[in-house]
Design a protein around this motif. Sequence first.
Motif, mmCIF file in Angstrom:
data_model
loop_
_atom_site.group_PDB
_atom_site.id
_atom_site.type_symbol
_atom_site.label_atom_id
_atom_site.label_comp_id
_atom_site.label_asym_id
_atom_site.label_seq_id
_atom_site.Cartn_x
_atom_site.Cartn_y
_atom_site.Cartn_z
ATOM 1 N N VAL A 160 0.199 -1.316 6.258
ATOM 2 C CA VAL A 160 1.430 -1.847 6.836
ATOM 3 C C VAL A 160 2.394 -0.701 7.169
ATOM 4 C CG1 VAL A 160 3.485 -3.254 6.360
ATOM 5 C CG2 VAL A 160 1.224 -4.092 5.709
ATOM 6 N N VAL A 161 2.477 0.289 6.265
ATOM 7 C CA VAL A 161 3.325 1.454 6.528
ATOM 8 C C VAL A 161 2.771 2.254 7.701
ATOM 9 C CG1 VAL A 161 4.245 3.604 5.580
ATOM 10 C CG2 VAL A 161 4.121 1.556 4.151
ATOM 11 N N ALA A 162 1.465 2.479 7.719
ATOM 12 C CA ALA A 162 0.842 3.261 8.790
ATOM 13 C C ALA A 162 1.028 2.598 10.151
ATOM 14 C CB ALA A 162 -0.648 3.445 8.493
ATOM 15 N N ASP A 163 1.044 1.255 10.170
ATOM 16 C CA ASP A 163 1.235 0.539 11.433
ATOM 17 C C ASP A 163 2.694 0.486 11.874
ATOM 18 O OD1 ASP A 163 -1.468 0.051 11.514
ATOM 19 O OD2 ASP A 163 -1.332 -1.959 10.651
ATOM 20 N N GLY A 164 3.600 1.006 11.066
ATOM 21 C CA GLY A 164 5.009 1.030 11.435
ATOM 22 C C GLY A 164 5.759 -0.227 11.094
ATOM 23 N N ASN A 165 5.165 -1.113 10.275
ATOM 24 C CA ASN A 165 5.818 -2.373 9.933
ATOM 25 C C ASN A 165 6.554 -2.326 8.606
ATOM 26 O OD1 ASN A 165 4.954 -3.798 12.291
ATOM 27 N ND2 ASN A 165 2.902 -3.919 11.377
#
Length: 616
Positions: free
Chosen positions: A479-484
Amino acid sequence: MVESPRNTGVGRRALLGTLAAGATASVSGCLRRARSIAGWDPMTQVSLRIKTLPADSDPYALHAARTIVSWYQAAGIDAQVIPVSEEELLRQVLLGSDFDIFLVRTASLDRDPDILYGLLHSRFADTRGWQNPFGFADLDVDEWLETQRRTTGDRRAGVVTDLIESVGRSQPFTVLCFPDEIRAARSENYRGWQRAELHSPHGYLRLNSVADTDESADGDGGDGGDDGSTLRIVGTDRRPTENLNPLSVEYRRSGVMTRLLYDSIGRATADGVSPWLAESWTFAETDDGPRATVHLRPDRTWHDGEPLTAEDVAFTYAMLADTSLGATADQEGETAAETRIPAPRFQGRTELVDEVTVVDPSAAVVHFSDCSAQVARRAFTVPILPKHVWADRTDRVSISGIEVGSATEALVTNNIEPVGSGPLRFVENTPRESLVLESVGEHFLFDESDESDATRIAPPQFDRLELQIVGSDNAAVGVVADGNADVTATPVGADTVPQIGRSSDVDLVVSQSSSSPYLLGYNTQRPPLTNPRFRHTIARLVDRSTLATDVFNGYARPAVTLLDGTEWVSGGLEWDGADPMTPFLGSDGDLDLEAVRTEFRNAGFEYQDGKLMRRT
């Protein structure tokens, strides 16, 4: 030379106990041999069950438990791991004493020796919660625990050393390690992750908004979040979305969210306890113990607009001491003291307080039990509760009108919507999915007019804090890696480090300042764990170095005591590549089975066909 309480009567009691134990052992030994000859003394294999969390709840606990069980099995013990959901595990262990051994990561601990009082004093052996969940009782340990509360300076340091040594010998629990806290964070919206200390609630408040920093660089100045910015965090612990009761045992591990919602009179720091909701306090010594006059910060209000006064302070300590407020005394002469239902999560601290007297709306006098002022300050770190909300939560819990158990509404309410006075207030929640809090702009923490106040920090550079719940550490990092999300709220396992490293937009944040160790807790009221020699020996079946390397991938610091890394632990009691009190019975993770069997035999056990046996 440091005077030791051993010279004040404990030695005589210990000597008498040893003589009595010797006489009893002699008689029981003769009887045991007679029963064995007659075939009346059956033997059974030693059996142990370790309860811990499943892999999706904790990245290390299950792996560590299985590794430890493999050592137990090699030693001839019938051992097994039982994964249990976190809520159920805490209910079984902390509320029901339904366990042989548990393996968990504790909540953040104070770095003061008095934390051991609530954990180990025999007066709490039958109490629910983190107050002595081991059912441990030892007169010498009780003596050290009581003496360290009354003494200061070198005298207290000497007593604490005796205490640590005594606990190390009897092993009511075994400290495994202090893990590093690993998180994934993005720097496109906020900076300051490496120094934020997100295990502390105020770590979030010290983050720097990139937009705010850029505006400041242009000369416009920061706006403290007036642009409607949101800090997005993601975690795997769903409990804060379902329950925000600061008194709850099974729903509170870190307590970060509730500590953002509620203030306490004082705040634990590296230098002790400093005023927080209190503007100041002054201590005086009396014949009955310390007394503190506490002055609250002026014009404080609860999140619902009601004034926060010294009445709330007095109410809080009365409620924590007895969540029924004396209403459970029956008609047959039982007093409220005999039937009180304390809040188990804070009992070790609230036991320090005898009475709170209101002086005026902004001042109260706190009368403490027989302890030093240094220890007394620990009582100032409990959350202050609004009387107008919690006064109606004193009834016993009932099902269909029938009262059950020793619990009150105060202990079981989910407390949503919460009313606190902290720097963030509740907005909304979706159970098991999300929680939203927002900044309280008028909180004293953000009062920029008082530059002399050491507790003040700049207003948070976000208006809202949004917590999203996902099912695993890998999902949280994704979720962090996807920018969310901006950061993983709960620490993730070391096996996610490669995943974090593969994302060019995500930073690896590692903190080594954790005060939340992993430990093995033993049910000292359940045979054979009633035997301190047995507990000491099974502690020596655990190779902490191997756990740190193989289970934690090197992201952990082996430890001997809960006070590891503090001034209270002398050099001879610190981890120095090995445990000075319960050294591993082997090397490099491999047990020396001959040494193991010798130790168990010396503890009164026998071996049959490689199985560790005990008489029943």
